[in-house]
Design a protein around this motif. Structure first.
Motif, short mmCIF file in Angstrom:
data_model
loop_
_atom_site.label_atom_id
_atom_site.label_comp_id
_atom_site.label_asym_id
_atom_site.label_seq_id
_atom_site.Cartn_x
_atom_site.Cartn_y
_atom_site.Cartn_z
N SER A 172 0.81 -1.22 0.00
CA SER A 172 0.00 0.00 0.00
C SER A 172 0.84 1.27 0.00
N ASP A 173 2.09 1.20 0.53
CA ASP A 173 2.89 2.42 0.56
C ASP A 173 3.75 2.58 -0.69
N ILE A 174 3.54 1.74 -1.68
CA ILE A 174 4.32 1.82 -2.91
C ILE A 174 3.46 2.47 -4.00
N ASP A 175 3.92 3.58 -4.51
CA ASP A 175 3.22 4.25 -5.58
C ASP A 175 3.83 3.80 -6.90
N LEU A 176 3.16 2.87 -7.56
CA LEU A 176 3.72 2.29 -8.78
C LEU A 176 3.66 3.23 -9.97
N PHE A 177 2.80 4.24 -9.90
CA PHE A 177 2.63 5.13 -11.04
C PHE A 177 3.51 6.38 -10.93
N ASN A 178 3.93 6.74 -9.76
CA ASN A 178 4.74 7.93 -9.54
C ASN A 178 6.10 7.55 -8.98
N ARG A 179 6.90 6.87 -9.73
CA ARG A 179 8.21 6.48 -9.25
C ARG A 179 9.15 7.67 -9.30
N SER A 180 9.77 7.92 -8.18
CA SER A 180 10.73 9.02 -8.13
C SER A 180 12.12 8.48 -8.40
N ALA A 181 13.02 9.39 -8.69
CA ALA A 181 14.40 8.99 -8.99
C ALA A 181 15.06 8.36 -7.78
N GLY A 182 14.61 8.69 -6.58
CA GLY A 182 15.22 8.16 -5.36
C GLY A 182 14.64 6.84 -4.90
N GLU A 183 13.73 6.28 -5.66
CA GLU A 183 13.09 5.03 -5.24
C GLU A 183 14.10 3.89 -5.24
N THR A 184 14.03 3.07 -4.21
CA THR A 184 14.92 1.92 -4.14
C THR A 184 14.31 0.77 -4.91
N PRO A 185 15.14 -0.16 -5.41
CA PRO A 185 14.62 -1.25 -6.24
C PRO A 185 13.59 -2.12 -5.53
N ASP A 186 13.72 -2.25 -4.20
CA ASP A 186 12.79 -3.13 -3.50
C ASP A 186 11.39 -2.55 -3.40
N GLN A 187 11.16 -1.36 -3.94
CA GLN A 187 9.84 -0.76 -3.90
C GLN A 187 9.04 -0.98 -5.18
N SER A 188 9.55 -1.70 -6.10
CA SER A 188 8.77 -1.96 -7.30
C SER A 188 8.05 -3.30 -7.17
N GLU A 189 6.88 -3.34 -7.72
CA GLU A 189 6.05 -4.54 -7.63
C GLU A 189 6.75 -5.74 -8.26
N TYR A 190 7.40 -5.51 -9.37
CA TYR A 190 8.10 -6.59 -10.06
C TYR A 190 9.22 -7.16 -9.19
N PHE A 191 10.00 -6.27 -8.61
CA PHE A 191 11.08 -6.70 -7.74
C PHE A 191 10.53 -7.49 -6.56
N MET A 192 9.43 -7.02 -6.00
CA MET A 192 8.79 -7.71 -4.87
C MET A 192 8.34 -9.11 -5.28
N SER A 193 7.76 -9.24 -6.46
CA SER A 193 7.30 -10.56 -6.91
C SER A 193 8.47 -11.51 -7.11
N LEU A 194 9.59 -10.99 -7.60
CA LEU A 194 10.78 -11.83 -7.76
C LEU A 194 11.34 -12.25 -6.41
N MET A 195 11.41 -11.33 -5.47
CA MET A 195 11.94 -11.64 -4.14
C MET A 195 11.08 -12.68 -3.42
N ASN A 196 9.79 -12.68 -3.70
CA ASN A 196 8.90 -13.65 -3.07
C ASN A 196 9.15 -15.07 -3.57
N LYS A 197 9.85 -15.21 -4.68
CA LYS A 197 10.19 -16.53 -5.22
C LYS A 197 11.35 -17.17 -4.46
N LEU A 198 12.08 -16.37 -3.70
CA LEU A 198 13.27 -16.84 -3.00
C LEU A 198 12.96 -17.18 -1.54
N ASN A 199 13.72 -18.11 -0.99
CA ASN A 199 13.57 -18.37 0.44
C ASN A 199 14.32 -17.29 1.21
N GLN A 200 14.24 -17.32 2.52
CA GLN A 200 14.76 -16.25 3.36
C GLN A 200 16.27 -16.05 3.17
#
Length: 169
Positions: free
Chosen positions: A96-124
């Protein structure tokens, strides 16, 4: 990063300049470590604050001439794991705190939905190693030291994670 007695005394006496310097040098790694376990930005931000408070309280336990950054990451890892164990049934990824439409230049990679979906494929462990390598730009040897693992094990886990992510792309 190795702290000397003078720096430790400055931290004990609440020297804001010293604390700010240490915070700026270590916060990315601490955040990455906690986020790799928790996977929730809001909770991670709260826990990072707790970690630095705990660091100040436990600064007497830091051994001189040892790696301060590794010591701090161990505190972060233990706090995150404790939190995860207590809240694993209710802990969800907070998109909910990730604005996918207004990405700023300072956004970290872990804030993108795609990155999140990839990270969820990995174990801890895979997630932790990939985040430390990619987001915090640590070497494999530094990661091995931080996580108290053998270099070969870190390399193997990292390669396995990259292969797993490659199959998803």
């Amino acid at each position: 990063m190795i702290l000397d007695e003078v720096t430790i005394q400055e931290l004990k006496t609440s020297n804001n300049k010293t604390f700010e310097k240490i915070y700026q040098e270590t916060v990315r790694g601490v955040y990455s470590m906690v986020f790799s376990i928790i996977r929730n930005h809001t909770v991670t931000e709260d826990l990072v604050q707790d970690i630095y408070m705990r660091m100040l309280v436990k600064i007497d336990q830091y051994r001189l001439n040892s790696n301060f950054y590794n010591w701090l990451l161990q505190i972060a890892k233990h706090i995150a794991i404790d939190y995860y164990r207590k809240n694993k049934r209710t802990l969800l990824v907070d998109i909910s705190d990730i604005d996918l439409f207004n990405r700023s230049a300072g956004e970290t990679p872990d804030q993108s939905e795609y990155f999140m979906s990839l990270m969820n494929k990995l174990n801890q462990k895979e997630r932790m190693i990939v985040l430390l390598k990619v987001v915090d730009e640590k070497t494999h040897q530094e990661i091995a030291d931080m996580l108290q693992m053998k270099l070969g094990t870190v390399l193997w886990i990292y390669q396995k994670a990259i292969k797993k992510l490659g199959e998803e792309v």
